[in-house]
Design an enzyme around this catalytic site. Structure first.
Site, short mmCIF file in Angstrom:
data_model
loop_
_atom_site.label_atom_id
_atom_site.label_comp_id
_atom_site.label_asym_id
_atom_site.label_seq_id
_atom_site.Cartn_x
_atom_site.Cartn_y
_atom_site.Cartn_z
N ILE A 133 0.87 -1.17 0.00
CA ILE A 133 0.00 0.00 0.00
C ILE A 133 0.91 1.22 0.00
O ILE A 133 2.05 1.16 0.47
CB ILE A 133 -0.99 0.03 1.19
CG1 ILE A 133 -0.28 -0.13 2.53
CG2 ILE A 133 -2.04 -1.04 1.03
CD1 ILE A 133 -1.23 -0.09 3.72
N ASP A 134 0.42 2.32 -0.52
CA ASP A 134 1.25 3.51 -0.72
C ASP A 134 1.76 4.08 0.61
O ASP A 134 1.16 3.86 1.67
CB ASP A 134 0.47 4.60 -1.45
CG ASP A 134 0.06 4.18 -2.85
OD1 ASP A 134 0.73 3.30 -3.42
OD2 ASP A 134 -0.93 4.74 -3.36
N LYS A 135 2.81 4.85 0.53
CA LYS A 135 3.45 5.45 1.70
C LYS A 135 2.44 6.17 2.59
O LYS A 135 2.43 5.99 3.81
CB LYS A 135 4.54 6.43 1.24
CG LYS A 135 5.18 7.22 2.38
CD LYS A 135 6.19 8.22 1.83
CE LYS A 135 6.77 9.08 2.96
NZ LYS A 135 7.75 10.08 2.45
#
Length: 305
Positions: A133-135
């Site tokens: 999942i994105d930062k």
């Protein structure tokens, strides 16, 4: 490059930091010093100020494939056994080392927590990592602690039996109560750091969405993934004309709320346990920043009744 035309008079390191948002200022300065960032084909100092007509080239060196190091970073462990580990990832944490983020990632934390008990299928820089999942996206992801578990979970991703459900607060009033976005994704032709809907050469990307709450100028959605492309929900919501609140890459320029990241939360995760074949399901509450915004919108809606 056209994206630097607006930065005439600015220091080169500051201008690149504004465009290449995934790179830290310190890393950019190192790239300039090593000649990986040039102006009109020539190396410059970090203090160089851009002039009208300057063209900037950013060439990221390949990440050295050295083993990630264990670091004592706190983890929120939702579930753990000999095969899998379910983590509730906070905003601001990168999942695995990459250019500009060599450490302080989830992988570094996992190596400290698990030691050698992580699958090696993802390589030395991504041990145990089945999906990402994105930062600045929060929420649940499953980690494989051995190769057999990794292969089993990866197969579930392909057959779409590994379920991921997100909460997303988006701009605007989504008119449909539910819908499906079936739009292929690929690298943007205008900005290679971004993803975009592309109708030629893109990879299949399918997002289901359902309205769970309306606030007039904002809508709270439940999003379910059939596929897991990079930035998928963020790009699909932008494509619909309803970018995610707080999204600095695909969102609006001015936000009403002070946020460090997008209000996108992987709140539910389901998969078949790779050893027991038991159906597993996990939930994670909204992070405080997300909950505060929703509570503010609910109070405002009550006052307007």
């Amino acid at each position: 490059m056209m994206e630097y035309e607006a930065f005439s008079g600015e220091r080169i390191d500051k201008a690149v930091a504004a465009v290449e948002k995934d790179l830290s200022r310190a890393y950019i300065q190192k790239l300039i010093e090593e000649g990986h960032i040039t102006v009109c084909g020539k190396s410059v100092r970090t203090s160089y100020k851009l002039r009208p007509g300057d063209t900037v080239s950013v060439c990221l060196p390949p990440l050295k494939e050295t083993e990630a190091v264990a670091q004592d970073i706190p983890l929120t462990v939702v579930y753990e056994d000999d095969d899998v580990l379910v983590i509730n990832k906070p905003a601001g944490m990168v999942v695995h080392p990459a250019a500009g983020n060599a450490d302080q990632t989830l992988v570094n934390a996992l190596l400290h927590h698990c030691g050698t008990s992580l699958s090696g299928i993802g390589g030395v820089m991504r041990p145990g990592i089945v999906h990402r999942i994105d930062k600045d996206t929060t929420g649940l992801l499953v980690v494989a602690k051995n190769d057999a578990a990794h292969q089993h979970l990866s197969a579930q991703l392909k057959t779409r039996t590994l379920k991921r459900q997100y909460a997303a607060l988006v701009h605007g009033n989504v008119r449909e109560d539910a819908g499906i976005v079936n739009a292929p994704l690929g690298r943007s032709t205008q900005d290679r750091k971004k993803m975009a809907v592309v109708h030629a050469g893109g990879r299949e990307a399918i997002t289901h969405f359902k309205v769970t709450e309306r606030f007039g100028v904002y809508t709270l959605l439940q999003c379910d993934l059939d596929t897991g492309r990079t930035h998928q929900i963020r790009v699909h919501m932008r494509y619909l004309g309803h970018p995610i609140v707080g999204d600095k890459t695909y969102g609006v320029k001015k936000e009403a709320f002070r946020l460090e990241g997008q209000l996108l939360h992987a709140g539910e995760l389901g998969f078949i346990h790779p050893r027991t074949e038991e159906q597993m399901r996990f939930t994670a509450p909204l992070p405080d920043a997300f909950a505060l915004v929703l509570n503010s919108l609910r109070r405002k809606a009550q006052k307007n009744l």
